[in-house]
Write a protein that holds these residues in place. Structure first.
Motif, PDB file in Angstrom:
ATOM      1  N   SER A 134       0.852  -1.195   0.000  1.00 56.01           N
ATOM      2  CA  SER A 134       0.000   0.000   0.000  1.00 56.01           C
ATOM      3  C   SER A 134       0.884   1.241   0.000  1.00 56.01           C
ATOM      4  O   SER A 134       2.063   1.164   0.354  1.00 56.01           O
ATOM      5  CB  SER A 134      -0.910   0.000   1.226  1.00 56.01           C
ATOM      6  N   PRO A 135       0.309   2.395  -0.365  1.00 55.86           N
ATOM      7  CA  PRO A 135       1.101   3.630  -0.352  1.00 55.86           C
ATOM      8  C   PRO A 135       1.627   4.011   1.033  1.00 55.86           C
ATOM      9  O   PRO A 135       2.600   4.751   1.132  1.00 55.86           O
ATOM     10  CB  PRO A 135       0.110   4.684  -0.857  1.00 55.86           C
ATOM     11  N   SER A 136       1.041   3.511   2.084  1.00 55.37           N
ATOM     12  CA  SER A 136       1.495   3.870   3.431  1.00 55.37           C
ATOM     13  C   SER A 136       2.395   2.808   4.058  1.00 55.37           C
ATOM     14  O   SER A 136       2.765   2.937   5.223  1.00 55.37           O
ATOM     15  CB  SER A 136       0.281   4.104   4.334  1.00 55.37           C
ATOM     16  N   GLY A 137       2.751   1.785   3.314  1.00 55.66           N
ATOM     17  CA  GLY A 137       3.599   0.725   3.872  1.00 55.66           C
ATOM     18  C   GLY A 137       4.602   0.233   2.855  1.00 55.66           C
ATOM     19  O   GLY A 137       5.423   0.986   2.338  1.00 55.66           O
ATOM     20  N   LEU A 138       4.495  -1.021   2.542  1.00 66.43           N
ATOM     21  CA  LEU A 138       5.396  -1.671   1.597  1.00 66.43           C
ATOM     22  C   LEU A 138       4.970  -1.361   0.170  1.00 66.43           C
ATOM     23  O   LEU A 138       3.771  -1.332  -0.125  1.00 66.43           O
ATOM     24  CB  LEU A 138       5.339  -3.182   1.839  1.00 66.43           C
ATOM     25  N   GLY A 139       5.926  -1.104  -0.722  1.00 67.91           N
ATOM     26  CA  GLY A 139       5.597  -0.821  -2.119  1.00 67.91           C
ATOM     27  C   GLY A 139       6.814  -0.904  -3.011  1.00 67.91           C
ATOM     28  O   GLY A 139       7.918  -1.232  -2.569  1.00 67.91           O
ATOM     29  N   ILE A 140       6.592  -0.594  -4.278  1.00 66.65           N
ATOM     30  CA  ILE A 140       7.650  -0.612  -5.284  1.00 66.65           C
ATOM     31  C   ILE A 140       7.762   0.806  -5.850  1.00 66.65           C
ATOM     32  O   ILE A 140       6.780   1.343  -6.355  1.00 66.65           O
ATOM     33  CB  ILE A 140       7.314  -1.586  -6.440  1.00 66.65           C
ATOM     34  N   THR A 141       8.925   1.424  -5.745  1.00 63.86           N
ATOM     35  CA  THR A 141       9.115   2.722  -6.391  1.00 63.86           C
ATOM     36  C   THR A 141       9.813   2.492  -7.719  1.00 63.86           C
ATOM     37  O   THR A 141      10.653   1.607  -7.849  1.00 63.86           O
ATOM     38  CB  THR A 141       9.947   3.692  -5.531  1.00 63.86           C
TER      39      THR A 141
END
Length: 178
Positions: A134-141
């Motif tokens: 999620s945007p507020s936790g784990l993600g891929i940039t």
């Protein structure tokens, strides 16, 4: 000088098994035999229950990638990754033909209004569990290779794992506020 065990040998030279010696020998042999039998029985129960040797089984879905805005090509992608197998696995890399270098990141709130974004080399996908990005936790940039994405476009991504085969998943382009 050698001695023969013949007629002239004394009683002290011969070894006679006694009941006490036999009991001590049997006790000494019984301990490792019982321990090995117990270990084998426990391993048999563990393996037959399906807990041993069951490989990870990975599925991914609910892919979303944020629409770059303001002339920037920087964006982020998010997926739900489920492991229905009996062993954990690790997400090690994410690739896509439509984006440049990707990084697996974790956002942490400082409590002061700003977030800290830390790069993580890999992400644990627990046995029987789900990782929800999620945007507020784990993600891929990542960075889009070109501008011109539209909300609703589908972008292909490939999720790479340490033990499981790679999984291809499509992410729908969404507006950051949706």
């Amino acid at each position: 000088m050698t001695r023969s065990l013949g007629a002239g040998a004394g009683a002290a030279d011969s070894w006679v098994p006694t009941r006490e010696r036999l009991r001590e020998g049997l006790r000494a042999a019984a301990v490792p035999v019982v321990a090995c039998s117990l270990a084998l029985a426990c391993l048999t129960v563990w393996a037959s229950s399906g807990a041993a040797g069951s490989p990870p089984q990975i599925a991914a879905g609910n892919g979303r990638v944020l629409l770059p805005h303001g002339g920037s090509r920087d964006t982020a992608a998010f997926f739900d990754i489920t492991n229905i197998g009996g062993s954990e696995d690790r997400l090690t890399e994410v690739t896509s033909p439509g984006v440049e270098e990707t990084l697996i990141v974790r956002r942490e709130s400082t409590g002061l209004g700003a977030d800290i974004v830390r790069t993580t080399g890999s992400v644990k996908v627990p046995a029987g569990g789900t990782v929800t990005m999620s945007p507020s936790g784990l993600g891929i940039t990542t960075r889009a290779k070109q501008l011109g994405w539209q909300a609703g476009d589908l972008m292909p991504f490939v999720l790479h794992f340490r033990y499981s085969p790679s999984v291809q998943v499509f992410a729908v382009v969404v507006r950051p506020d949706s």
